[in-house]
Write a protein that holds these residues in place. Structure first.
Motif, PDB file in Angstrom:
ATOM      1  N   GLU A 122       4.283   6.673  28.219  1.00 11.96           N
ATOM      2  CA  GLU A 122       4.777   7.549  29.284  1.00 11.96           C
ATOM      3  C   GLU A 122       6.254   7.916  29.093  1.00 11.96           C
ATOM      4  OE1 GLU A 122       1.920   4.414  30.918  1.00 11.96           O
ATOM      5  OE2 GLU A 122       3.739   4.448  29.680  1.00 11.96           O
ATOM      6  N   LEU A 123       6.954   7.130  28.262  1.00 12.32           N
ATOM      7  CA  LEU A 123       8.401   7.271  28.156  1.00 12.32           C
ATOM      8  C   LEU A 123       8.811   8.124  26.971  1.00 12.32           C
ATOM      9  CD1 LEU A 123       9.624   3.632  28.911  1.00 12.32           C
ATOM     10  CD2 LEU A 123       9.280   5.526  30.505  1.00 12.32           C
ATOM     11  N   THR A 124       9.985   8.734  27.113  1.00 12.53           N
ATOM     12  CA  THR A 124      10.587   9.483  26.022  1.00 12.53           C
ATOM     13  C   THR A 124      12.081   9.215  26.016  1.00 12.53           C
ATOM     14  OG1 THR A 124      10.812  11.684  25.026  1.00 12.53           O
ATOM     15  CG2 THR A 124      10.997  11.556  27.423  1.00 12.53           C
ATOM     16  N   ARG A 125      12.695   9.306  24.843  1.00  6.79           N
ATOM     17  CA  ARG A 125      14.138   9.114  24.752  1.00  6.79           C
ATOM     18  C   ARG A 125      14.853  10.267  25.442  1.00  6.79           C
ATOM     19  NH1 ARG A 125      12.406   7.835  19.481  1.00  6.79           N
ATOM     20  NH2 ARG A 125      12.743   5.652  18.890  1.00  6.79           N
ATOM     21  N   VAL A 126      15.998   9.949  26.022  1.00 10.03           N
ATOM     22  CA  VAL A 126      16.802  10.942  26.736  1.00 10.03           C
ATOM     23  C   VAL A 126      18.204  10.986  26.113  1.00 10.03           C
ATOM     24  CG1 VAL A 126      17.842  11.549  28.959  1.00 10.03           C
ATOM     25  CG2 VAL A 126      15.531  10.564  28.871  1.00 10.03           C
ATOM     26  N   LEU A 127      18.698  12.174  25.808  1.00  6.69           N
ATOM     27  CA  LEU A 127      20.028  12.372  25.221  1.00  6.69           C
ATOM     28  C   LEU A 127      20.261  11.490  23.988  1.00  6.69           C
ATOM     29  CD1 LEU A 127      22.185  12.450  28.514  1.00  6.69           C
ATOM     30  CD2 LEU A 127      21.198  14.394  27.276  1.00  6.69           C
TER      31      LEU A 127
END
Length: 299
Positions: A248-253
């Motif tokens: 469900e997660l993705t890297r941000v910045l």
């Protein structure tokens, strides 16, 4: 003064490390009354008081501390002899307890230790996942994985692997949240992190790297933090090696913020010549490094 027998010294060490008759007996699978009698017998044979008893537990006297040092030498000698007789790495058997931070314990060690045990069926591995550093001197574990090398005590350490962390969030959260184009935009977002007064190592104070924003959700467990992010509670600084377990997660910045930290394997200095532990440590090091690289997508 009679020379103490190893069986009595083994009971003495268990109580010294547990600071309790009941906990020491539990470790040896003996009832507290039996343990108490064995300690009394040892004190009588040596004509010394080994423990100061209080409501808080059993604390070693000076005589007890001297005996503990001698007993640990005997213990190491016996363990060495057992391992030599067993044939070292070719007959790696018995129980090994490994302590680790819960992120490592949840996302790396299960598969790593399972693969080692598959090659050495006589091994029984225990993983202790705790939000603190285990006390190896009290034999809470045979070895521990930490995020900093030790600075005191009769301990040795070796670097296991570097690992990386990034800001992460669920895609559902990002779809509903305010725009996030720079670290400055974090002020408008929900943040997940550690409970500040329960951070047991400065290397875990990830949020200070981005100015220490106020947390809306906090836990002393990295796994709890990750699961909060998975259900859309907010942004978290998470382990890259945990991402395959959290689709469900993705890297941000990722181009603006990332962290690199290291795992260290810490052992008691007296255990360096115990072949069973030495070979296990070697296997653990190789396989942890490979698993971190695999899960981070570097292999």
């Amino acid at each position: 003064m009679a020379e103490p027998k190893w069986d009595d010294l083994r009971v003495f060490l268990a109580v010294a490390r547990a600071e309790s008759l009941s906990r020491g007996g539990k470790a040896l699978r003996l009832d507290p009354a039996t343990v108490g009698r064995r300690i009394a017998r040892l004190e009588e044979a040596l004509d010394v008081t080994l423990f100061m008893k209080s409501p808080q537990g059993y604390a070693l006297t000076q005589a007890g501390e001297r005996l503990a040092s001698r007993a640990e030498v005997v213990e190491t000698t016996i363990l060495n002899a057992h391992d030599d007789a067993a044939g070292g790495a070719e007959a790696m058997t018995g129980q090994i307890r490994v302590g680790a931070p819960d992120g490592c314990a949840n996302y790396l060690l299960p598969q790593v230790c399972a693969s080692i045990c598959a090659d050495h069926p006589g091994l029984e591995v225990q993983i202790v996942a705790l939000p603190r550093v285990l006390n190896l001197s009290k034999r809470e574990a045979d070895m521990a994985i930490t995020v900093s090398p030790p600075t005191a005590g009769r301990l040795t350490s070796q670097k296991l692997a570097d690992y990386h962390l990034h800001l992460m969030a669920s895609r559902d959260y990002l779809a509903k949240a305010p725009p996030l184009n720079s670290l400055e935009d974090l002020k408008a977002h929900k943040v997940i992190g550690y409970i500040s007064d329960l951070i047991f190592d400065a290397e875990l104070d990830y949020l200070s790297e981005i100015g220490g924003p106020r947390t809306n959700f906090a836990s002393n467990s990295a796994s709890v933090q990750l699961n909060w992010a998975r259900v859309g509670a907010g942004l978290v600084i998470g382990h890259d090696f945990a991402l395959p377990f959290a689709p469900e997660l993705t890297r941000v910045l990722p181009d603006q913020f990332s962290l690199k930290r290291s795992f260290y394997l810490v052992r008691h200095a007296d255990d360096r010549n115990i072949s069973r532990l030495r070979f296990f440590a070697q296997e653990l090091g190789v396989r942890v490094r490979h698993e971190v690289s695999r899960l981070e997508g570097r292999t």
